[in-house]
Design an enzyme around this catalytic site. Structure first.
Site, mmCIF file in Angstrom:
data_model
loop_
_atom_site.group_PDB
_atom_site.id
_atom_site.type_symbol
_atom_site.label_atom_id
_atom_site.label_comp_id
_atom_site.label_asym_id
_atom_site.label_seq_id
_atom_site.Cartn_x
_atom_site.Cartn_y
_atom_site.Cartn_z
ATOM 1 N N SER A 131 0.540 -36.988 -39.510
ATOM 2 C CA SER A 131 1.850 -35.880 -38.975
ATOM 3 C C SER A 131 2.224 -37.106 -37.890
ATOM 4 O O SER A 131 1.866 -38.260 -37.712
ATOM 5 C CB SER A 131 1.379 -34.689 -38.310
ATOM 6 O OG SER A 131 2.840 -34.071 -37.156
ATOM 7 N N TYR A 144 -3.103 -29.237 -32.177
ATOM 8 C CA TYR A 144 -3.032 -29.589 -32.987
ATOM 9 C C TYR A 144 -2.852 -31.042 -33.568
ATOM 10 O O TYR A 144 -2.989 -31.915 -34.649
ATOM 11 C CB TYR A 144 -1.752 -29.380 -34.071
ATOM 12 C CG TYR A 144 -0.802 -29.513 -34.775
ATOM 13 C CD1 TYR A 144 -1.339 -28.594 -36.505
ATOM 14 C CD2 TYR A 144 0.357 -30.570 -35.248
ATOM 15 C CE1 TYR A 144 -0.847 -29.879 -37.331
ATOM 16 C CE2 TYR A 144 0.947 -30.570 -36.307
ATOM 17 C CZ TYR A 144 0.316 -30.335 -37.435
ATOM 18 O OH TYR A 144 0.493 -30.890 -38.325
HETATM 19 N N1 LIG Z 1 5.597 -29.469 -42.174
HETATM 20 C C1 LIG Z 1 5.878 -29.792 -41.533
HETATM 21 O O1 LIG Z 1 6.535 -29.072 -40.523
HETATM 22 C C2 LIG Z 1 4.459 -30.276 -41.476
HETATM 23 C C3 LIG Z 1 4.472 -31.951 -40.662
HETATM 24 C C4 LIG Z 1 3.834 -33.101 -40.397
HETATM 25 C C5 LIG Z 1 2.225 -32.616 -40.757
HETATM 26 N N2 LIG Z 1 2.131 -31.425 -42.184
HETATM 27 C C6 LIG Z 1 0.858 -31.382 -42.517
HETATM 28 O O2 LIG Z 1 1.370 -30.745 -43.633
HETATM 29 C C7 LIG Z 1 0.214 -30.036 -44.586
HETATM 30 C C8 LIG Z 1 0.812 -29.337 -45.787
HETATM 31 O O3 LIG Z 1 1.092 -28.061 -44.544
HETATM 32 P P1 LIG Z 1 2.573 -27.568 -45.255
HETATM 33 O O4 LIG Z 1 3.986 -27.359 -45.161
HETATM 34 O O5 LIG Z 1 3.006 -27.597 -46.810
HETATM 35 O O6 LIG Z 1 2.177 -26.291 -45.176
HETATM 36 P P2 LIG Z 1 2.110 -24.572 -45.491
HETATM 37 O O7 LIG Z 1 3.484 -24.243 -46.461
HETATM 38 O O8 LIG Z 1 1.378 -23.514 -44.292
HETATM 39 O O9 LIG Z 1 1.238 -25.007 -46.844
HETATM 40 C C9 LIG Z 1 -0.093 -25.438 -46.399
HETATM 41 C C10 LIG Z 1 -1.303 -24.824 -47.842
HETATM 42 O O10 LIG Z 1 -2.302 -25.401 -46.777
HETATM 43 C C11 LIG Z 1 -3.343 -24.472 -47.502
HETATM 44 N N3 LIG Z 1 -4.782 -23.841 -46.563
HETATM 45 C C12 LIG Z 1 -4.968 -23.594 -44.895
HETATM 46 N N4 LIG Z 1 -5.642 -22.809 -44.519
HETATM 47 C C13 LIG Z 1 -7.000 -23.712 -45.257
HETATM 48 C C14 LIG Z 1 -8.054 -23.092 -45.591
HETATM 49 N N5 LIG Z 1 -9.160 -23.067 -44.713
HETATM 50 N N6 LIG Z 1 -8.319 -24.165 -47.318
HETATM 51 C C15 LIG Z 1 -7.587 -24.447 -48.058
HETATM 52 N N7 LIG Z 1 -6.888 -24.273 -48.135
HETATM 53 C C16 LIG Z 1 -5.943 -24.098 -46.988
HETATM 54 C C17 LIG Z 1 -2.844 -22.282 -47.368
HETATM 55 O O11 LIG Z 1 -3.184 -22.924 -48.792
HETATM 56 P P3 LIG Z 1 -3.914 -20.709 -48.513
HETATM 57 O O12 LIG Z 1 -3.391 -20.050 -47.280
HETATM 58 O O13 LIG Z 1 -4.067 -20.236 -49.632
HETATM 59 O O14 LIG Z 1 -5.185 -20.619 -48.109
HETATM 60 C C18 LIG Z 1 -1.294 -23.783 -48.110
HETATM 61 O O15 LIG Z 1 -1.639 -24.122 -49.563
HETATM 62 C C19 LIG Z 1 -0.942 -30.086 -43.650
HETATM 63 O O16 LIG Z 1 -1.775 -30.734 -43.538
HETATM 64 C C20 LIG Z 1 0.485 -29.575 -42.223
HETATM 65 O O17 LIG Z 1 -0.707 -30.438 -40.688
HETATM 66 C C21 LIG Z 1 3.212 -30.730 -42.297
#
Ligand SMILES: NC(=O)c1ccc[n+]([C@@H]2O[C@H](COP(=O)([O-])OP(=O)(O)OC[C@H]3O[C@@H](n4cnc5c(N)ncnc54)[C@H](OP(=O)(O)O)[C@@H]3O)[C@@H](O)[C@H]2O)c1
Length: 234
Positions: A131, A144
């Protein structure tokens, strides 16, 4: 075509990435805790959906065994599963802190440990979702940010120790419009951040960059991609 494993493929960036890779014909194993909706959405031949909590090392090993049984050895591991629960340090709950560390850090350690031998032998590729929070420390997100600094450090250690054997790419997005912010339960912060993330990048854009990293010529590696909305100055 390569076999690509994506964690956290049920939502947001992971789901968008799975769609793009499947469309291109890759064999894709989609891991998440909830797989009901994935089973419906990804019912194509080159996709398999496997329930897995990345916090549980045994569950990761079992899931990877299933991945290999259907699609053969793993070529690319996309460590995308992760979450952020935003709060001031003085207000944060120890359960939320542990969940972030267990998922964002230990989850990545679990999958890397489980896949590293075959990734080394196949000159495979690890893609870690960090991130911009791995570059800057933002208020209300100290834990985080700590987890994402850890992910970036782990990527760098793979790069310096195993450069000849494993390609490693760190993807560092700014705000992306996904379900990510819904994990925060501090109502005041939630109302402040909801619009900020809603105005973030489309997850397809992050997926395109992950595909670019995978498809870059084997003689090169994209070590890191930082991609932010152009209004975001950190
Ligand atoms: N959105 C942003 O602004 C942003 C910015 C920078 C980085 N990121 C990073 O990008 C990645 C994806 O985030 P996103 O924005 O796509 O969020 P999201 O839509 O909330 O998706 C998160 C995913 O992680 C899975 N997950 C959570 N806990 C888990 C566990 N214990 N075991 C297996 N799967 C798990 C969830 O599926 P289940 O709940 O079904 O397990 C879901 O598929 C993350 O690492 C986040 O930190 C996001």
């Amino acid at each position: 075509m390569k076999h690509i494993v994506i964690t956290g493929a049920s939502s947001g960036i992971g789901k968008a990435t799975a769609h793009q890779l499947l469309q291109k014909g890759y064999r894709v194993s989609l891991l998440s805790r909830s797989i009901e909706s994935m089973n419906v959405e990804f019912s194509m031949e080159n996709a398999q959906c496997i329930a897995c909590d990345v916090r549980d090392y045994n569950a990761v090993n079992q899931a990877f065994a299933k991945c290999r049984a259907s699609f053969g050895p793993i070529d690319v591991l996309v460590n995308n599963a992760g979450l952020g629960v935003f709060d001031r340090l003085t207000d944060g709950s120890i359960e939320d802190w542990h969940t972030m560390v267990d998922t964002n850090v230990k989850g990545v350690l679990n999958t890397i440990h489980a896949a590293l031998p075959e990734l080394r032998s196949r000159k495979g590729h690890v893609i870690n979702l960090a991130s911009v929070a791995a570059h800057h420390v933002f208020p209300n997100s100290g834990v985080y940010c700590s987890t994402k600094w850890a992910v970036a450090a782990l990527s760098e250690s793979i790069r310096i120790e195993l450069a000849k054997e494993v390609r490693v790419t760190t993807i560092s997005p700014g705000a992306v419009n996904t379900a990510f912010i819904s994990q925060t339960h501090n109502e005041e912060l939630l109302s402040e951040y909801r619009d900020y993330f809603a105005a973030g990048l489309h997850p397809d854009l992050i997926a395109q960059n992950i595909v670019l990293a995978i498809e870059t010529d084997e003689s090169a590696v994209i070590s890191e991609i930082i991609i932010r909305p152009n209004r975001q100055n950190k």
